[in-house]
Structures are given as structure tokens and as C-alpha cells.
Design a protein around this motif. Structure first.
Motif, PDB file in Angstrom:
ATOM      1  N   GLY A   1     -29.253 -36.223  12.561  1.00  0.00           N
ATOM      2  CA  GLY A   1     -30.579 -35.966  11.998  1.00  0.00           C
ATOM      3  C   GLY A   1     -30.479 -35.108  10.742  1.00  0.00           C
ATOM      4  N   VAL A   2     -29.668 -34.065  10.824  1.00  0.00           N
ATOM      5  CA  VAL A   2     -29.514 -33.191   9.655  1.00  0.00           C
ATOM      6  C   VAL A   2     -28.856 -33.956   8.505  1.00  0.00           C
ATOM      7  N   LEU A   3     -27.893 -34.813   8.840  1.00  0.00           N
ATOM      8  CA  LEU A   3     -27.248 -35.595   7.781  1.00  0.00           C
ATOM      9  C   LEU A   3     -28.277 -36.470   7.060  1.00  0.00           C
ATOM     10  N   VAL A   4     -29.121 -37.150   7.838  1.00  0.00           N
ATOM     11  CA  VAL A   4     -30.151 -37.990   7.236  1.00  0.00           C
ATOM     12  C   VAL A   4     -31.088 -37.141   6.370  1.00  0.00           C
TER      13      VAL A   4
ATOM     14  N   VAL B   1     -31.715 -37.678   2.409  1.00  0.00           N
ATOM     15  CA  VAL B   1     -33.053 -37.955   1.887  1.00  0.00           C
ATOM     16  C   VAL B   1     -33.475 -36.866   0.902  1.00  0.00           C
ATOM     17  N   MET B   2     -33.219 -35.627   1.286  1.00  0.00           N
ATOM     18  CA  MET B   2     -33.600 -34.507   0.423  1.00  0.00           C
ATOM     19  C   MET B   2     -32.872 -34.620  -0.925  1.00  0.00           C
ATOM     20  N   THR B   3     -31.577 -34.908  -0.859  1.00  0.00           N
ATOM     21  CA  THR B   3     -30.811 -34.987  -2.100  1.00  0.00           C
ATOM     22  C   THR B   3     -31.275 -36.160  -2.954  1.00  0.00           C
ATOM     23  N   ALA B   4     -31.557 -37.294  -2.304  1.00  0.00           N
ATOM     24  CA  ALA B   4     -32.039 -38.452  -3.052  1.00  0.00           C
ATOM     25  C   ALA B   4     -33.344 -38.098  -3.762  1.00  0.00           C
ATOM     26  N   ALA B   5     -34.223 -37.408  -3.059  1.00  0.00           N
ATOM     27  CA  ALA B   5     -35.509 -37.040  -3.661  1.00  0.00           C
ATOM     28  C   ALA B   5     -35.298 -36.090  -4.836  1.00  0.00           C
ATOM     29  N   VAL B   6     -34.394 -35.146  -4.640  1.00  0.00           N
ATOM     30  CA  VAL B   6     -34.120 -34.174  -5.703  1.00  0.00           C
ATOM     31  C   VAL B   6     -33.562 -34.890  -6.938  1.00  0.00           C
ATOM     32  N   LEU B   7     -32.681 -35.842  -6.708  1.00  0.00           N
ATOM     33  CA  LEU B   7     -32.103 -36.576  -7.833  1.00  0.00           C
ATOM     34  C   LEU B   7     -33.149 -37.455  -8.517  1.00  0.00           C
ATOM     35  N   TYR B   8     -34.027 -38.024  -7.705  1.00  0.00           N
ATOM     36  CA  TYR B   8     -35.117 -38.822  -8.250  1.00  0.00           C
ATOM     37  C   TYR B   8     -35.940 -37.960  -9.200  1.00  0.00           C
ATOM     38  N   THR B   9     -36.238 -36.760  -8.710  1.00  0.00           N
ATOM     39  CA  THR B   9     -36.999 -35.832  -9.547  1.00  0.00           C
ATOM     40  C   THR B   9     -36.220 -35.466 -10.802  1.00  0.00           C
ATOM     41  N   TYR B  10     -34.938 -35.284 -10.634  1.00  0.00           N
ATOM     42  CA  TYR B  10     -34.102 -34.896 -11.767  1.00  0.00           C
ATOM     43  C   TYR B  10     -34.165 -35.950 -12.866  1.00  0.00           C
ATOM     44  N   PHE B  11     -34.107 -37.211 -12.467  1.00  0.00           N
ATOM     45  CA  PHE B  11     -34.055 -38.267 -13.476  1.00  0.00           C
ATOM     46  C   PHE B  11     -35.429 -38.691 -13.968  1.00  0.00           C
TER      47      PHE B  11
END
Ligand SMILES: Cc1cc2nc3c(=O)[nH]c(=O)nc-3n(C[C@H](O)[C@H](O)[C@H](O)COP(=O)(O)OP(=O)(O)OC[C@H]3O[C@@H](n4cnc5c(N)ncnc54)[C@H](O)[C@@H]3O)c2cc1C
Ligand code: SF4
Lengths: 593, 436
Positions: free
Chosen positions: A431-434, A438-448
């Protein structure tokens, strides 16, 4: 020998008592100059000065009072700002009476025509927060007013303090920095002396306590562990766990109360990186010392096992050099702070915008760090796990693992071995891995994209939740604070997303396994008892089955404590890794369980 | 569906129950009086030493039995009544069976020494024994152990872990010399002394004396020496626990007599584990073998038979292991304490005095017979295969490296051992080039 141990214990306790008492030592004295230096923002300074007049140049007796007074000051300032800048009923009335249909934000501009700071703020805030009103039609002015009231409420909650006052992040930082800078007294004046009286005494005492063990014959000596108040969750374990939990809560959430401890290591920090210490310098310093001192203990306890000796030296080295010294030296060299052995997703902020910007701004070395970090994730993890198992990281390199294997070693027997806990473990860690992905993907989405909204959530909120609950709460407070309560690998077992990732590879594609020696197991249970990851090793050993478990960190203690020489950590051909459980001994039966 | 009743929840009875369950849906009831659940007897010492709690010695969680429909009954069987196919319990209940498996284990030997009933004198076999030992060793300064076997040395380690002085009376010239060759027996004896065990060899117990309260106060040895002590551990072996079978018609000698199918003289009654005495001989093996592994193997075999797949009990090559304080010991095949004229041997000992290997083979055929290893772990799989294949000593020496089971990075001694071997037996030409 007993006398030496006792002396050691007394010295340790003295140092520890002084350390704790520093919490209450010293007084606090804030000057306007200090405030100016720390706040470093003219308009906020002005606000602060107006409210802090009574605090300036007076002596406050305790940090609790001092922090309370600061809190009151910030509250008053924010209250004032809210009053100043809130969109009033009259403002709304004025906008509504303009009766433009459909509604246009131009009406806002016409209401706030003067160029006072208040009007400028209100105009901008209504544009920012009420942009969606543009072009909407309202049947009655009451409807428009209702919508405007909503916008005003949002501005009240989110707009005013963030822009004109002291929001909670700023308050936390300033409270901490002002407290530290205002501290006065023996610690501040003699940091070296107090470092010696606290941490110095603790180290000396601990070593004196540990060294007499050299007089015992080398070998497994787990005598009395389950009679021990510290190692069997007795009163001492509970006290220790509570202390650790409190320490972590202070560290992560209330650093303003630990400024004395931090001031103590200022000289060390200055020598290493050229700056005064922050809370995480103190933490890293103590963390490294714990690994070193308790590493010595580990080396003595397992001096009959080369595997344990090398493994312990390895975690001591990686903590001291990679996690502690190199990053500090990088700072001294004006390079980005970087721990070359920390791997995403354990290093969950690796892809945060500020971190990425920092590395990219760091020039050649920064870019190398970025590439190195990514290579660790996509090359080092799978390749090394394939050849050696996840232990190459978890019990040879990792800092969390390093602490668990040294400071945490006395508590390894407290992990829960039940089948139920294994089930909970798999749900939680994956669960924590997921969550991390997800958190990192969202952060990267925001970054780009520069848009913080991903689907229906805000990536900033997501990363904050992760940081507070997983990064600080789970890894820190629970991860270490629960050593004496639930064993030394609570975080690694139930929470670490990197362990989950390493584990998936170990489970499905690796040469590593723990083999069992034919039919020699006597089901005694030592292996399971001392497995820090809560693996019921005996379950496999007594049926002659290889142990291939994603959670196994390869510490090798099961093999060390087995009185019959049954278990061995091996890397060899993948074929036969999941071999059928077969007990050797019977001629006429090949038992396949 | 038959009702299978098993008496005894030790390794043999429980292995039988588990394997019967795997292969059938018979009703299974395990009756045992010592503990509610199966625990590992071999781990008793670790409870006393604080390495584990009793909970940790249970190989299966408590829910396991219900889930696998193995009924556990805590009661004592007072008699077996083959005529009515039932057993009578201490609680007054009787239980009918279709098939009965006796797995009642052993009890400690007592040789009728004067004073053996005194308080503070005991053996160590069961969990109640352990609790008694806990009680009996409170505030004890000096303990005497009698009988140099595996349980004796475990008791010595237990007592030393609590800093109790130990005097250990051993009948032989060195510790366990009735099983180990003198070289190894001396090595272990030295190690015991290093752990401050006062080993008195060639010494037997004459009598135990008590004080006014009926508590042991000293012992007198065969040499007439009086040793003050507050605790006496009697560890002079165990014998099958079969008294309750008297009058049942089940044939017994020292143990319950069974044939190669583990059947007793009465139909549908089997016996396994420590309580068994085989009526047929197996080369190189005793008819009563009171070790964990034989109990487990018999449990596996009897389960086959009971489930309709009649199987002979034919254990493979002998193996065993133990740990003497810090020194681990494993053995594969036969290494007798003294050499038979047909046998040849090679003994290697490391300079530390804590590692050793002893290989024995047949002088004429060169067939490898067995190995003792101390402080170096060896692969059971290799030696099992090599002994079955009647490999010769050449092969064993040349493949020694393959059989090493020590953890990574441990010092390896094979090349030294092999070199020593060929130096001592130059007539055996090395097959492989041995690096120094
Ligand atoms: C301290 C110690 C250490 C040992 N270490 C080793 C070792 O390292 N390696 C090794 O190979 N072997 C070792 N052994 C020997 C090994 O434990 C035994 O061989 C093995 O446990 C025998 O198993 P079993 O199932 O035959 O009998 P047991 O384990 O004795 O089980 C029999 C059970 O039946 C119960 N029972 C008996 N009669 C009745 C009755 N009438 N009604 C109800 N219940 C009854 C008993 O109370 C007992 O619980 C050790 C033994 C001891 C005591
Ligand atoms: S420690 Fe060794 S003998 Fe004991 S249960 Fe584990 S594998 Fe078996």
C-alpha cells in the motif's frame, strides 16, 4: 567485569540525564536585531515589531513560555491581517449593486479603484479566487451575493494569511529559528563542554558497558533476553520506546523545543559544513553515533561470524561516510546536499520540484547526482538484487537498516511471527509503495505541467500527507520509537516502499535464498524468534524448504543462532530455488509437503 | 472414516497426525498430558536460558490444529484396552479408537541412588521438569550434574547461563567418550572447562545427602569425595515411557516392540518415536533410537501405512547434531568411539582447538563410513548421497569443499584438511591438485 559494566551504565545514565535536563536549561532573550536578521522580510518585520515590543529585550525564563509568547504574537498579527484584508459585506454589497449581467470581474476593479495596499490585495484576491464567476449570469442580486460571500470565505481561509501574514510553515520555521537565536545560557555559551557532558559521557558509558563482553567466549549468547525489562517489552522497554517517540515528535513537529540540543552541535556543524546546525544535523549526528557505538556492540557480540562482522562494518561505513560526512562536505563545497546511497522511493522527495531544481541548478555534479539517483532505481536495485538478494541494500548499506541492525539489534526478537501479521505486512507495505508511486507521479505531473491539480486531488496536499504520515510519522516516530515495542524493523517490514520494491524483485527474480540443511532441523524456534522481519523461518526449515521471502533482509542472524547448522544464505543458480520441500532421512518416503 | 487416536503430542505423534491429515479425512484425536499444544522438547534449555519464551517453542500457531481438524485432548491415558478398542483416561472418560498410535516418548532414567528423591534432585525431560528446575535452582550456588550425555551438557550450559557453579560427574575418561572418539571427547571436555564447568571424569555418583528439610546438601562420589551442592541434575539417559501399557497385552521389552511396519503385536496398534524398540535390526543402528529425527521419520512412515499405503520404516544413513556450548557438532554415518580393526581414520583439528573433523573408512574396500564435524557445518544432502552411493574415502576428501555449509566469508579449511590427509596417507594419491 561487572564493576566495569556498572560504571559504564552509571556514566551513560549521567550523560543521558544531563542531555534531558538541557530541555529545561537557559533563558531566552530576543532583540529586534535578531528578529530582523531572522525574519528577513521588511513588511513582515514591521508587523512583527509592532506586536513584539513587549517581548523585545526582556528575559523569558523557559522555552515553553517563549514559544507561547511567539505564538501569541503570530496569532495577533494574523488576526489583525484578517481584519484588515477581509472582503467585507460592504465590499460585496458594492460589487453586487453594480448589476452587471453577465457578471464581469471588471466590476471588482471599479469598486477597488484606489491604490491602497488593501484595495490592491482585495482586487487581486477576488481575481485569483473568484475567476470562475466571470461571465456567469445571476437572476437576482442575492444569488450573486451568495457566491461572492463564498469567495470571500475562501479568501479569508486561504488567501490572507498566506500572503500578508505568517502562515503555518513560516511560523514553524520562524518559531524554531527565533527560539534558537534567542537562547541564552550555559549551553549556548559552552556548547563543547555540554557536548562532552551529554553525548560524550553517553558514548564512554555505552562502550564501557559493551566492552566487558569480550571476556565471554565468542558465540551466540542470548542469555536472559526474555527476562530483561528492556528486551522483552518490560517497563524499561516501554520507557525507552516512549522517550524515542517523544524525541521524534519533537524533531519532526516541534523542533522549537529542542534548540538547546541543536546549539550543542553548532561547533561540529560549523567545522563540517560551515553553517550552524539545524535539527536534521543534530539528528544525523546522533544517528551516526548510535550506529557506530552500537555497531561496536554488534561486532563484539558476533565476533565469531565473519558475515556479521563485515555486514556491520559496512553499515557503519555507509552511514558515516555516505549519509553523514559526504553530504555535509558537499554543502561546505557549495554543492547540493546529496546522500549517494539513498534511493527513491525511500528517498521520497527525490523527485520533488525543489529537489530537482536544486540538482539541475547544481551544474555538472548536480546532474550527475540526478543521473546517479535514477540509475540506482532502475539499474542498481534490480541487478544487485538479482545477484545478491535485497540484503545488499537493506542490511549492508541502508541507513534505516543500519540503525535497525545496530541500535535495534537488542529488540529483534520482538517482531510478531504470526501468519496474521504477515498478511497485514503485505497489505501495508505494498500500500505504501503504491502511495509513494502515485504521489511521485502527481508531483512530477505538477513539475512538468505546473498544474497542482491531478484528477481530483492536489499534488501538494498529497506530498504533504505522505511527508507527515509516512516520511515522519511512520519511518521516524513509529519506525524507531517502536523498537522496544514491536521489534527493530517495524518500518522496514510494514512501511518502507523501497523494501517493497526490492522485495518484489527478490521474490520473483533473484539468485538469493536461504537453504536448509537436509533433515537436521529440530524445530527449536531460535531462527524464527530472532528473525527481525517476523518470518517464521522454522516453518520452512522443519519441512526442508528453501526460504524465499520478499521481506528477508538477509541479516543472517537465523543462520547464526541456529544450534544445528541448518540455515545458510546462499546465492546460486536460479533453478531449484523454489525447490520442493524435502526432508532427508527416510529411505522409503519422499515427503513432499 | 476411521477414528485414529494418537497418544503423545511430541514430534512423532504430531508428525503422524499431520501426515494422516494430508492424505485422508479420518477423524484424528491426539491425547497428551504434558502440554496443551505441541512444543519442541529440544528447545527446553533455551527457555531456561531466556533465549526464548515457551510460546516461541511451539512450531505451529494454536489455530493450526482446528483448521486442520486435528483434535487435541489434554488428558492422561491410564490404560489401553485392546479388547474393546478403547483407551481409559485419567479424567474417567474412555475413548474408542479404530487405530491407535503410541507416541509416548521417554522418561528420565533413575538408577536408585540413595537420596535421589530429595528436593533439588531431578532429571530434565519435560516441561514440568523445566518448571521444577526453575524452582529448584533459585538461589543455588553450586550444582552437580551426573551423567555425561547431551542432556547433561545442555543442563550445564543452562546453569552456567545463570552463573551457577557446575560440577559435572562423568563415568568415562572424557565427556561423552562412550559415543565420541577420544580426540573429540577431549576437545569438548576442554571447551566445557573453558566455560568453567568443573568436569570430573572417571567419576560416578555414590549417594546424595540431604539436610533436615529434605533438601539436597551434598553428594558423595565413587571416589569418596563429598561435594556440597544445592542442586543435582541426573542425566543418565532416558528410557521408553511405557508403564501404562502393563497388562494391556501389548508386547514390550525396554520399549514397545514393533516390526518394520511399526506395528505392535496387536492389530491396529502402532508405536513410533522414543517409546519404540525395533524387533528387527538395521545395520549400524541401535534398536532404540531416542532422537528427534527418528521420531519424525517414524511419524511420516506410520501415516502412510495407516492411510492404506503400507510402508516399511527404513531410515537412511544415520545423522545427528548437537551443540556443546559454542561448538556445533554434526555427524553423518558411523563414527564409533573406538576403531574396529577393519577401519581406518583421519582426524584433523584446527589450531584454535574448536574445529575438528574425523573421517572413518573401511581399510580394505576404502568405503567411507562416517564423519564427525565440529565447528564446521556440512551439507546433509551431500553426505546422505555419498553414504548411500558407498563412495570411497578418496571421493569424500576430494569433494569436501562441495559439502561445506558454513555461512559466506567464513574461514575455509578444506585445503588444509586435504593436505594433511594426503600427508598422513601418502599412499592415496591426490586426484586434484591441492592448493596450499
Ligand atoms: C532436553 C532435551 C534435549 C533434546 N535435544 C535433542 C536434540 O538436540 N536432537 C535430537 O535429535 N533429540 C533431542 N532430544 C530427544 C528428542 O527430544 C526426543 O527424541 C523426541 O522429543 C521424542 O519425541 P516423541 O514424540 O517420541 O516423544 P515425546 O516428545 O516425549 O512426546 C511424548 C508425549 O506423550 C505424552 N505422554 C506419554 N505418556 C502418555 C500417556 N499415557 N497419556 C498421555 N500422554 C502421554 C508425554 O507427556 C509427552 O508429552 C532431546 C530431549 C530432551 C529432553
Ligand atoms: S534454529 Fe535451526 S534447528 Fe532451530 S528451528 Fe530454526 S532451523 Fe530448525
Amino acid at each position: 567485569m561487572k564493576a566495569v559494566k556498572l560504571t559504564g551504565l552509571l556514566i551513560f545514565l549521567t550523560g543521558f540525564a544531563i542531555f534531558n535536563s538541557l530541555f529545561f536549561v537557559g533563558d531566552y532573550y530576543l532583540t529586534p536585531e535578531t528578529a530582523q536578521r531572522i525574519i528577513a522580510n521588511p513588511s513582515r518585520e514591521e508587523l512583527f515589531n509592532a506586536e513584539a515590543a513587549k517581548l523585545f529585550n526582556t528575559t523569558v525564563e523557559s522555552n515553553v513560555t517563549f514559544v507561547k509568547r511567539l505564538t501569541e504574537i503570530f496569532n495577533r498579527i494574523n488576526q489583525k491581517q484578517l481584519q484588515h484584508y477581509q472582503i467585507t459585506e460592504e465590499d460585496i454589497e458594492a460589487i453586487a449593486t453594480q448589476r452587471s449581467t453577465p457578471f464581469s470581474l471588471a466590476t471588482v476593479d471599479s469598486v477597488f479603484r484606489d491604490n491602497t495596499p488593501i484595495s490592491i490585495f482585495k482586487k487581486k484576491a477576488l481575481h485569483d479566487f473568484g475567476g470562475w464567476l466571470e461571465g456567469q449570469s445571476f437572476n437576482a442580486s442575492a444569488d450573486l451575493k451568495l457566491q461572492l460571500q463564498k469567495v470571500a470565505a475562501t479568501i479569508y481561509t486561504y488567501g490572507i494569511i498566506n500572503n500578508t501574514g505568517f502562515d503555518r510553515y513560516l511560523r514553524k520555521d520562524l518559531t524554531y529559528a527565533l527560539t534558537k537565536a534567542s537562547a541564552n545560557g550555559p549551553v549556548k555559551n559552552n556548547p563543547d563542554l555540554f557536548l562532552l557532558l551529554t553525548i560524550g559521557l553517553c558514548i564512554a558509558g555505552a562502550l564501557l558497558f559493551i566492552l566487558p563482553r569480550l571476556s565471554l567466549e565468542p558465540g551466540i549468547k542470548n542469555n536472559g533476553i526474555f527476562f530483561h525489562a528492556m528486551k522483552n517489552t518490560g517497563w524499561l522497554g516501554i520507557v525507552t520506546g516512549s522517550w524515542l517517540i517523544l524525541f521524534y515528535i519533537l524533531l519532526y513537529f516541534l523542533p522549537q523545543y529542542m534548540t538547546n540540543w541543536i546549539s550543542m552541535v553548532d561547533p561540529v556543524s560549523l567545522k563540517l559544513n560551515g553553517y550552524e546546525a539545524g535539527r536534521f544535523f543534530l539528528y544525523g549526528f546522533l544517528y551516526t553515533l548510535c550506529i557506530l557505538v552500537m555497531g561496536v556492540r554488534m561486532l563484539i557480540h558476533y565476533r565469531h561470524s565473519k558475515y556479521q562482522i563485515l555486514r556491520t562494518l559496512s553499515v557503519m561505513f555507509f552511514q558515516t561516510a555516505f549519509a553523514f560526512l559526504i553530504p555535509e562536505i558537499l554543502i561546505r563545497l557549495n554543492q547540493p546536499y546529496f546522500d549517494f546511497k539513498n534511493i527513491w522511493p525511500l528517498d521520497y522527495d527525490f523527485f520533488f520540484d525543489n529537489e530537482l531544481d536544486k540538482l539541475i541548478a547544481g551544474g555538472g555534479l548536480g546532474l550527475f547526482m540526478l543521473g546517479w539517483g535514477i540509475a540506482l532505481i532502475i539499474i542498481a536495485v534490480p541487478v544487485l538484487v538479482y545477484f545478491f538478494g535485497k540484503r545488499w541494500y537493506c542490511s549492508w548499506v541502508c541507513g534505516c537498516g543500519g540503525l535497525a541492525e545496530t541500535l535495534g539489534d537488542p529488540y529483534r526478537q520482538l517482531s510478531d511471527k504470526s501468519l496474521r501479521s504477515w498478511k497485514v505486512e503485505r497489505w501495508m507495505i505494498h500500500g505504501v509503495l503504491v502511495f509513494a508511486v502515485v504521489m511521485t507521479a502527481a508531483v512530477l505531473y505538477t513539475y512538468f505541467t505546473k498544474s497542482s491539480w491531478v484528477f481530483f486531488f492536489d499534488s501538494y496536499v498529497l506530498r504533504e500527507i505522505y511527508g507527515v504520515f509516512i516520511g515522519a510519522g511512520f519511518a521516524g516516530v513509529v519506525g524507531t520509537g517502536f523498537y522496544p515495542l514491536m521489534g527493530n524493523r517495524v518500518w522496514c517490514r510494514f512501511g518502507c516502499p523501497l523494501a517493497a520494491y526490492l522485495g518484489l524483485i527478490q521474490r520473483f527474480k533473484s539468485r538469493f535464498r536461504i537453504t536448509t540443511n537436509g533433515g537436521q532441523c529440530i524445530s527449536c524456534g531460535n531462527c524464527s524468534t530472532y528473525c527481525e522481519m517476523g518470518i517464521d523461518v522454522r516453518w520452512y526449515a522443519q519441512r526442508g524448504q528453501n526460504i524465499v521471502r520478499s521481506s528477508c533482509v538477509g541479516c543472517g542472524i537465523c543462520s547464526a543462532v541456529c544450534p544445528r547448522g541448518v540455515l545458510n544464505l546462499e546465492v546460486k543458480d536460479e533453478a531449484g530455488r523454489f525447490g520442493k520441500p524435502i526432508l532427508i532421512g527416510n529411505n522409503n518416503i519422499k515427503i513432499v509437503e | 472414516m476411521k477414528h485414529i487416536v494418537i497418544i503423545g503430542n511430541g514430534i512423532s505423534g504430531i508428525t503422524a497426525a499431520r501426515h494422516i491429515r494430508k492424505q485422508s479425512s479420518h477423524k484424528i484425536t491426539v491425547i497428551s498430558s504434558e502440554t496443551d499444544y505441541f512444543y519442541s522438547r529440544t528447545a527446553l534449555m533455551y527457555i531456561y536460558m531466556g533465549h526464548m519464551k515457551f510460546e516461541n517453542t511451539k512450531p505451529y500457531e494454536d489455530w493450526f490444529w482446528k483448521k486442520n481438524k486435528i483434535e487435541l485432548l489434554r488428558d492422561h491415558v491410564v490404560s489401553v484396552l485392546p479388547s474393546s478398542k478403547s483407551v481409559a483416561l485419567a479424567s474417567g472418560q474412555t475413548i474408542r479408537y479404530d487405530i491407535l498410535i503410541l507416541a509416548t516418548g521417554s522418561k528420565s532414567n533413575l538408577f536408585g541412588w540413595p537420596g535421589q528423591e530429595l528436593k533439588g534432585v531431578q532429571g530434565l525431560y519435560s516441561y514440568p521438569d523445566l518448571m521444577a528446575m526453575e524452582e529448584n535452582t533459585k538461589k543455588v550456588k553450586h550444582a552437580v550434574l551426573v551423567g555425561g550425555g547431551l542432556i547433561g551438557v545442555e543442563m550445564a550450559e543452562m546453569l552456567r547461563s545463570r552463573n551457577i557453579q557446575v560440577t559435572f560427574l562423568v563415568r568415562e575418561a572424557e565427556f561423552w567418550n562412550n559415543v565420541l572418539p577420544l580426540q573429540e571427547a577431549s576437545l569438548i571436555s576442554r571447551h566445557l572447562r573453558k566455560h568453567h564447568v568443573d568436569l570430573k571424569v572417571n567419576t560416578e555418583l555414590q549417594k546424595i545427602e540431604g539436610d533436615a528439610e529434605g533438601r539436597v546438601k551434598c553428594i558423595v562420589t565413587s571416589a569418596g569425595e563429598t561435594i556440597d551442592c544445592q542442586f543435582v541434575g541426573l542425566t543418565v539417559g532416558v528410557s521408553p515411557n511405557i508403564e501404562f501399557l502393563k497388562g494391556s497385552g501389548i508386547e514390550t521389552n525396554r520399549g514397545v516392540l514393533v516390526n518394520e511396519f511399526l506395528e505392535t503385536n496387536i492389530a491396529d496398534i502402532y508405536a513410533i518415536g522414543d517409546c519404540v524398540e525395533r524387533t528387527y535390526t538395521l545395520p549400524g543402528r541401535r534398536n532404540i533410537e531416542q532422537v528427534w529425527y527418528t521420531g519424525r521419520m517414524m511419524g511420516e512412515v506410520v501415516a502412510q501405512t495407516v492411510c492404506g499405503n503400507k510402508t516399511r520404516y527404513e531410515p537412511g544413513p544415520w545423522f545427528n547434531s548437537a551443540k556443546f556450548f559454542d561448538i556445533e557438532y554434526q555427524t553423518y554415518g558411523q563414527v564409533a568411539p573406538t576403531r574396529h580393526p577393519d577401519e581406518e581414520e583421519f582426524y584433523w583439528e584446527h589450531s584454535s582447538g574448536k574445529k575438528a573433523m574425523h573421517l572413518v573408512w573401511n581399510k580394505t574396500s576404502k568405503q567411507f563410513l562416517g564423519i564427525n564435524t565440529f565447528g564446521i557445518r556440512l551439507r546433509h544432502e551431500c553426505f546422505d548421497a555419498w553414504l548411500r552411493a558407498n563412495r570411497n574415502i578418496h571421493f569424500i576428501v576430494d569433494h569436501l569443499e562441495e559439502a561445506n555449509f558454513d555461512p559466506e566469508f567464513f574461514a575455509r579449511h578444506e585445503s588444509e584438511i586435504i593436505q594433511d590427509f594426503y600427508q598422513q596417507f601418502p599412499q592415496y594419491k591426490p586426484r586434484k591438485i591441492v592448493k596450499a
